[in-house]
Design an enzyme around this catalytic site. Structure first.
Site, PDB file in Angstrom:
ATOM      1  N   LYS A  13       4.334 -14.120   5.545  1.00 33.92           N
ATOM      2  CA  LYS A  13       4.596 -14.954   4.436  1.00 33.92           C
ATOM      3  C   LYS A  13       6.159 -15.184   4.376  1.00 33.92           C
ATOM      4  O   LYS A  13       6.762 -14.794   3.357  1.00 33.92           O
ATOM      5  CB  LYS A  13       3.983 -14.480   3.076  1.00 33.92           C
ATOM      6  CG  LYS A  13       3.984 -15.536   2.019  1.00 33.92           C
ATOM      7  CD  LYS A  13       2.882 -16.489   2.106  1.00 33.92           C
ATOM      8  CE  LYS A  13       3.109 -17.474   0.923  1.00 33.92           C
ATOM      9  NZ  LYS A  13       2.157 -18.796   0.993  1.00 33.92           N
TER      10      LYS A  13
ATOM     11  N   ASP B 253      -1.468 -17.977   4.416  1.00 38.65           N
ATOM     12  CA  ASP B 253      -2.599 -18.813   3.460  1.00 38.65           C
ATOM     13  C   ASP B 253      -3.145 -19.771   4.540  1.00 38.65           C
ATOM     14  O   ASP B 253      -4.361 -19.934   4.662  1.00 38.65           O
ATOM     15  CB  ASP B 253      -1.974 -19.480   2.412  1.00 38.65           C
ATOM     16  CG  ASP B 253      -0.472 -20.128   2.696  1.00 38.65           C
ATOM     17  OD1 ASP B 253       0.163 -19.519   3.597  1.00 38.65           O
ATOM     18  OD2 ASP B 253       0.071 -20.621   1.993  1.00 38.65           O
TER      19      ASP B 253
ATOM     20  N   ASP C 108      -5.682  -6.439   5.130  1.00 42.23           N
ATOM     21  CA  ASP C 108      -6.884  -5.723   4.230  1.00 42.23           C
ATOM     22  C   ASP C 108      -7.738  -7.158   3.754  1.00 42.23           C
ATOM     23  O   ASP C 108      -8.855  -7.083   4.015  1.00 42.23           O
ATOM     24  CB  ASP C 108      -6.478  -5.371   2.925  1.00 42.23           C
ATOM     25  CG  ASP C 108      -7.412  -4.927   2.077  1.00 42.23           C
ATOM     26  OD1 ASP C 108      -8.385  -4.278   2.676  1.00 42.23           O
ATOM     27  OD2 ASP C 108      -7.401  -4.941   0.866  1.00 42.23           O
TER      28      ASP C 108
ATOM     29  N   TYR D  41       0.734  -1.270   0.014  1.00 39.70           N
ATOM     30  CA  TYR D  41      -0.194   0.097  -0.038  1.00 39.70           C
ATOM     31  C   TYR D  41       0.904   1.335   0.291  1.00 39.70           C
ATOM     32  O   TYR D  41       0.296   2.248  -0.243  1.00 39.70           O
ATOM     33  CB  TYR D  41      -0.962   0.093   1.255  1.00 39.70           C
ATOM     34  CG  TYR D  41      -2.314  -0.691   0.772  1.00 39.70           C
ATOM     35  CD1 TYR D  41      -2.256  -2.119   1.001  1.00 39.70           C
ATOM     36  CD2 TYR D  41      -3.459  -0.262   0.912  1.00 39.70           C
ATOM     37  CE1 TYR D  41      -3.218  -2.869   0.885  1.00 39.70           C
ATOM     38  CE2 TYR D  41      -4.535  -0.785   0.721  1.00 39.70           C
ATOM     39  CZ  TYR D  41      -4.372  -2.064   0.600  1.00 39.70           C
ATOM     40  OH  TYR D  41      -5.583  -3.105   0.733  1.00 39.70           O
TER      41      TYR D  41
END
Ligand code: NAD
Length: 333
Positions: A171, A204, A228, A124
């Site tokens: 991640k 995930d 988000d 972002y």
């Protein structure tokens, strides 16, 4: 004289949602001096920046704003007004409570999670460019300072509110440098809060865990983009985007806004659910110290939902105004 609060009416369904909130806050005798400030598509149409400087200055001066959703053109045109406000006011902590509501039937019973989304960095940061025709770069910006302040906000909230566990979501198996820095920083901050359990999950896996073992999760802390996406997933678990509230906090300023966007398809149809913006407003009342009114409004909302008055998105037939009036009747009754 009431508390001063800046108000952005927003785009799409924003203005009709704000009208609903104004009516309910009035019925609950909430004394606020609203200061209307401009941002969004109207400004662009008038040839102004999507968030004019005087809007930023006014919110900075007043310190609190309630903001309805604003539309961001997809894949072209101006920058996001929402991201612009968060970045220019340095509202680094996006806090999104995810809680089951009475009368809203979902497979996810007793949901009670709070999401802490870092709000100023990551993909972002809007650092994007074409390297050559057909090749685009977007920079993922993660800093130690940015990761530390969102991690501290999450742990401090856990400590202040008797919560037990913080889970960092990342991640770092793939983005070993950027997400690795976020994770290592969370691990370091966790050492200052020995009474709070600390775990981490790859994003995930976290999504899968949320829908299979949601009761194991308490506070989640995430970089911006994962925050988000996981927020919308969690909103779905509550029963839909029409229910999920949120707040953006900086050191000296806060903007309260729901998770959902401007739902432009529904604009003017008197159909959308004002619950998300209403719960956003009660978060704001808590921030302003108006705890009695917060409790009264949340009680009236719960009673309305439990009685079966609901908008279309959660299986009802009430219009926005019918739902609003039912909450006002509960407050007056
Ligand atoms: P959206 O959240 O506006 O709508 C997605 C769907 O969610 C809607 O079609 C509707 O089915 C449902 N929904 C959303 N709000 C609801 C409500 N109050 N009651 C009932 N159902 C509701 O997402 P989108 O369509 O992807 O985005 C529309 C615009 O909003 C885009 O321009 C996007 O950039 C912007 N946006 C703004 C914000 C913000 O202002 N903070 C957040 C997200 C998206």
């Amino acid at each position: 004289m009431g508390c001063k609060v800046c108000l952005i009416r927003g785009d799409g369904t924003g203005p009709e949602l704000v009208a609903s909130i104004e009516k309910i806050l009035k019925a609950a005798n909430v004394d606020i001096d609203w200061i209307e400030v401009e941002a969004g598509l109207k400004c662009v149409e008038a040839g102004k920046p999507i968030v004019p400087d005087d809007t930023i200055e006014k919110i900075r001066e007043v310190g609190v704003a309630l903001k309805a959703p604003m539309t961001t053109p997809i894949g072209k045109g101006s920058v996001s007004p929402n991201v612009t406000l968060r970045k220019r006011l340095d509202l680094y902590a996006c806090v999104r409570p995810v809680k089951s509501l009475p009368g809203v039937v979902t497979p996810f019973k007793n949901l009670d999670i709070v999401i802490f989304r870092e709000n100023t960095e990551d993909l972002y940061a809007q650092i994007e460019y074409m390297v050559s025709p057909g090749v685009a770069h977007t920079i993922k910006l993660i800093t130690e300072a940015g990761s530390e302040r969102i991690a501290r906000a999450a742990f401090q909230f856990a400590k202040d509110n008797g919560r037990k566990r913080v889970t960092a979501v990342h991640k770092a198996n793939i983005m070993k440098i950027a997400d690795g820095l976020f994770l290592r920083t969370c691990e370091r901050v966790a050492k200052d809060y020995p009474d709070i359990e600390f775990y981490d999950n790859i994003v995930d896996n976290q999504c899968m865990q949320l829908i299979t073992k949601w009761e194991d999760y308490d506070i989640l802390v995430l970089p911006n983009l994962y925050g988000d996406i996981v927020s919308d997933l969690a909103a779905g678990m509550m029963g839909g985007l029409g229910l999920a509230p949120g707040a953006n906090y900086g050191e000296n300023c806060a903007i309260f806004e729901a998770v959902h966007g401007s739902a432009p398809r529904y604009a003017g149809l008197n159909k959308v659910n004002p619950t998300a913006l209403l719960l956003t407003s009660t978060l704001m009342l808590g921030h302003l110290g108006m705890h009695d009114q917060k409790k009264a409004i949340e009680g009236a909302l719960d009673a309305t939902l439990a009685e079966g008055t609901k908008t279309y998105d959660i299986g009802g037939t009430a219009s926005t105004t019918e739902f609003t009036d039912a909450i006002c009747s509960q407050l007056k009754g």
